[in-house]
Design an enzyme around this catalytic site. Structure first.
Site, PDB file in Angstrom:
ATOM      1  N   CYS A 168       1.049  -1.135  -0.085  1.00  0.00           N
ATOM      2  CA  CYS A 168       0.014  -0.420   0.295  1.00  0.00           C
ATOM      3  C   CYS A 168       1.236   0.857   0.241  1.00  0.00           C
ATOM      4  O   CYS A 168       2.156   1.655  -0.097  1.00  0.00           O
ATOM      5  CB  CYS A 168      -1.041   0.050   1.569  1.00  0.00           C
ATOM      6  N   CYS A 199       2.845   1.330   2.714  1.00  0.00           N
ATOM      7  CA  CYS A 199       4.410   1.208   3.229  1.00  0.00           C
ATOM      8  C   CYS A 199       5.414   1.638   1.886  1.00  0.00           C
ATOM      9  O   CYS A 199       6.644   1.611   2.892  1.00  0.00           O
ATOM     10  CB  CYS A 199       4.084  -0.590   2.360  1.00  0.00           C
ATOM     11  N   ASP A 229      -2.489 -32.344   0.941  1.00  0.00           N
ATOM     12  CA  ASP A 229      -1.565 -32.980   2.576  1.00  0.00           C
ATOM     13  C   ASP A 229      -2.451 -32.306   3.501  1.00  0.00           C
ATOM     14  O   ASP A 229      -3.298 -31.968   3.878  1.00  0.00           O
ATOM     15  CB  ASP A 229      -0.684 -32.164   2.181  1.00  0.00           C
ATOM     16  N   ASP A 252       1.824 -27.604   1.663  1.00  0.00           N
ATOM     17  CA  ASP A 252       2.886 -27.038   1.654  1.00  0.00           C
ATOM     18  C   ASP A 252       4.311 -27.704   2.062  1.00  0.00           C
ATOM     19  O   ASP A 252       4.647 -26.360   2.490  1.00  0.00           O
ATOM     20  CB  ASP A 252       2.401 -26.163   2.576  1.00  0.00           C
ATOM     21  N   ASP A 257       5.954 -32.058   0.557  1.00  0.00           N
ATOM     22  CA  ASP A 257       5.779 -32.451  -0.911  1.00  0.00           C
ATOM     23  C   ASP A 257       5.756 -32.083  -2.108  1.00  0.00           C
ATOM     24  O   ASP A 257       5.243 -32.024  -2.995  1.00  0.00           O
ATOM     25  CB  ASP A 257       3.937 -31.581  -0.176  1.00  0.00           C
TER      26      ASP A 257
END
Lengths: 46, 725
Positions: B40, B43, B444, B619, B623
């Site tokens: 934004c 930021c 997962d 994740d 995996d």
């Protein structure tokens, strides 16, 4: 005939001018960060 | 908070990061930082002002689109800049600029320039030739002037702006492979040649406008496609940067230095701070600690390790910071093994033929033979050679795949743009095509269907006030169980003087007022049913039930996937009891428990050989290999770098439900692409006979070309609607 030459010449000039502007904007990196440009308008410079 | 602990992992002032710096001729240094989480205007202001305040910094610019912060300074240490950005509250990593980066930028700029030139030429030439179309009684000299002007603009413009097609066609010819750019280049060049001939011989028709318009419309498609690929590459680059993580190594002289993980050799002594990932396999040297294995095995409760225990790369230190002796180089670590598996999987995936390429393979020979038949047909019918050639060229021009070239990129860019807004980051253009084809979804468990961290489950049945008392102690610790207690209680005060005994628990106060929070033995509890205990003085201990739990939208997600006719399966490294319970709760009938990363990959291989097309959602590091073998894969935003890298799409935020949205959009995009192909084909079916029979005037060519392109783009925009599919 004269009028037509004038019109065509000026159309060409205006078109080339717009093209040159766009190329300049591209070269000066004005399209690099569109999200940032949108956000920066909200910032106060101080 | 934990900043004191964390500071160990931040590069210190003495570390050498100078290889990330580039020195300009005027003596100022530029340093690029990859900033995560800046989204934004605020930021931008915070980061730019914060960094600019460092003495010696000359210029700071944050690019919000790419998340790159460019800092130009006079000899300011990179560590200082990184530290400042981190202090402001954003994740920062030095950006290792790849060489290909500039090549991409140059290509994008060139495409845009071509687009601008051809756009200008199209408008100008159309303006001229329209005058000719609507003024049949125009004097011959005037018409010659107009043709001359149109040619003077159109020929150089098409030759300049057509370069992307000419080059690609030439590469195709050299490699003896047929691509779409060969008929395109031929059509443009022949249209120009024919028009010059016609203008020179006082003919009635020129195709200057068709040539520039062809180039213009096709460049739009080409540029959209480039944007799509560029964004995908950007994502991959960002993840690669995060991969090149820094480790702290003890030098022969006993100092600490910061080096890239890939420079670690067996035998090096490394210091791993609390909260940091262990970079290579090794042995713990100084004292015991606790490790979070959830990313490697799917187990959420931390594991205690002692001096001399081997530790695996990819696990995270959550106890005390430890020194460890590397037993392997990074290339030999588990992570690197998985990275290799991942690469192999991605190679097998690269054999996927995109829809557009399948269409091109069909299209090119058809167009050439039609054009050839037109030529032969006219010659056989006794027409003069010039007329036969003109009509054959007309066939080539009119079939030029404007609509086809736009059909796929237009739909894909609208679809990815829409998914991006909903928090799905699509990393490759053909990922959507592959997602539309799936028939099985594999999840997962830990961290994907579940939160991946312990959550307090018996808050309701605790005696009043206990949770708040326990939380006062828990807030002082970074241990996952303590954090779960703190999270359940919300913000509040922290007890003074909390002492932590690794592997046991926390303690505060003295004498009869001593309060303890920790394991059963730490609190002298006899039962073992609870994961964490609280005890005050001599009062009986109170147990907390802490377990991983499903994400709030998991059940709905599984249900909606099943209702779309997809098979759903769960693979987990966790034990069978936990997995069975979770599978029942979430409504998955088919599951596998206690399996290793390699077995996950094998399962994917088996399904692939059975002809299933699998979407893998995962994740963990465990995996990644399976995800690379899947037909298409999605990683949640909380996933490890490596699985985000292996996946085709990454979800932002915490919800899983965008998976369904992505699937729906992918299906819809595929339908739209096929509709677009049908539209393009229908247009060609009507236009080709006209062209072959010699009825196509430049006016008809221009109108149909622009019309079909417009139709295809409008069709693609149907996907952008705010309605949920």
């Amino acid at each position: 005939m004269n009028g037509m030459a004038l019109i065509i010449a000026s159309a060409l000039l205006v078109g080339l001018g717009a093209l040159a502007l766009l190329l300049w904007a591209l070269r000066s990196k004005q399209y690099e960060d569109l999200d940032g440009a949108a956000a920066r308008i909200l910032l106060d410079d101080d | 908070m934990g900043t004191v602990n964390l500071s160990l992992s931040q590069p210190s002032m003495r570390d050498d990061l100078s290889r990330y710096m580039r020195r300009a001729e005027n003596g100022s240094d530029s340093f690029e930082v990859s900033v995560k989480g800046a989204r934004c205007a605020n930021c931008i202001a915070k980061i730019e002002k914060g960094v600019a305040a460092i003495p010696g910094v000359e210029n700071v610019r944050l690019n919000l689109s790419t998340g790159k912060l460019l800092v130009v300074s006079q000899g300011v240490a990179p560590q200082k800049i990184l530290q400042r950005v981190q202090d402001i509250g954003y994740e920062a990593q030095p950006f290792e600029a790849a060489d290909t980066l500039n090549a991409d930028e140059v290509e994008g700029q060139f495409l845009l320039r071509c687009l601008a030139v051809s756009g200008f030429a199209t408008v100008f030439v159309m303006g001229l030739v329209e005058g000719i179309w609507y003024g049949p009684d125009m004097a011959d000299s005037t018409r010659q002037l107009f043709f001359g002007l149109a040619g003077a603009v159109a020929v150089p413009a098409s030759l300049y702006a057509g370069q992307p097609f000419f080059r690609s066609a030439w590469r195709g010819l050299v490699a003896r492979s047929v691509n779409m750019d060969i008929p395109i280049s031929l059509a443009v060049l022949l249209a120009l040649g024919l028009s010059i001939y016609q203008a020179g011989s006082h003919g009635a028709h020129t195709y200057f406008d068709a040539a520039v318009m062809l180039v213009f419309l096709l460049l739009i498609g080409r540029y959209l496609d480039f944007r799509l690929r560029d964004r995908a590459r950007g994502a991959a680059r960002h993840l690669l940067t995060l991969q090149s993580l820094l480790v702290r190594r003890r030098t022969a002289a006993g100092d600490m230095e910061t080096v890239a993980a890939k420079e670690v050799a067996p035998g090096d002594q490394l210091l791993v701070a609390t909260g940091d990932r262990i970079p290579v396999n090794g042995v713990i040297e100084d004292h015991g600690t606790e490790l979070d294995l959830s990313l490697v095995t799917g187990e959420i409760l931390p594991q205690r390790v002692d001096v001399g225990s081997p530790v695996q790369a990819g696990t995270i230190v959550i106890g005390q910071a430890v020194a460890l002796r590397a037993t392997a180089a990074v290339e030999n670590s588990l992570v690197a093994d998985l990275a290799r598996l991942l690469e192999a999987g991605q190679q097998s995936r690269s054999t996927y033929v995109r829809l557009a390429d399948r269409a091109a393979a069909l299209y090119v020979p058809v167009v050439f033979s039609l054009s050839f038949f037109a030529l032969i047909g006219w010659l056989v019918a006794g027409a003069p050679l010039s007329q036969a050639v003109t009509n054959a060229i007309a066939v080539l021009i009119i079939t030029c795949p404007c609509a086809l070239g736009l059909a796929v990129p237009a739909v894909q860019i609208v679809a990815t743009e829409r998914l991006f807004k909903r928090g799905v980051f699509v990393k490759s253009g053909d990922a959507l095509e592959r997602l539309a084809e799936i028939d099985t979804v594999i999840f997962d468990k830990t961290g994907t269907l579940t939160e991946g961290m312990p959550v307090l489950l018996n808050a309701q049945s605790l005696p009043p006030g206990i949770l708040e008392r326990a939380a006062r102690i828990a807030r002082a610790s970074r241990h996952p169980l303590a954090r779960a207690i703190a999270a359940a209680a919300g913000d509040g005060p922290v007890a003074a003087d909390v002492r932590e005994t690794a592997g046991a628990g926390l303690e505060t106060g003295t004498g009869h007022d001593v309060e303890r929070l920790g394991s059963a033995s730490w609190c002298d509890a006899l039962e073992r049913d609870y994961q964490l205990w609280y005890r005050r003085g001599m009062e009986p201990p109170i147990g907390f039930h802490l377990q991983d739990r499903l994400r709030p939208d998991s059940v709905a997600l599984v249900r909606s996937l099943a209702s779309r006719g997809l098979k759903v399966e769960m693979l987990s490294g966790d034990n069978a009891d936990n997995v069975r319970a979770m599978a029942q709760e979430v409504g998955i009938a088919s599951w596998f428990a206690g399996i290793t990363p390699q077995q996950k990959a094998v399962r994917l291989q088996v399904l692939r050989e059975q002809g299933s097309r699998v979407l893998m959602v995962g994740d963990g590091i465990n995996d990644a290999a399976a995800m690379a073998l899947a037909h298409v894969s999605i990683a949640p935003g909380t996933a490890t770098d490596i699985s985000q890298r292996a996946s085709d799409m990454v979800l932002r935020g915490n919800a899983l439900s965008p998976v369904v949205e992505a699937f729906d959009v992918a299906r819809k995009a595929r339908r739209l692409v096929l509709v677009n192909f049908a539209l393009a084909a229908a247009y060609n079916l009507t236009a080709i006979p006209l062209a072959a029979m010699g009825y196509v005037t430049p006016l008809i060519a221009a109108a149909t070309m622009a019309g079909s392109s417009l139709l295809v783009v409008l069709n693609a925009l149907r996907l952008a609607g705010g309605r949920s599919p």
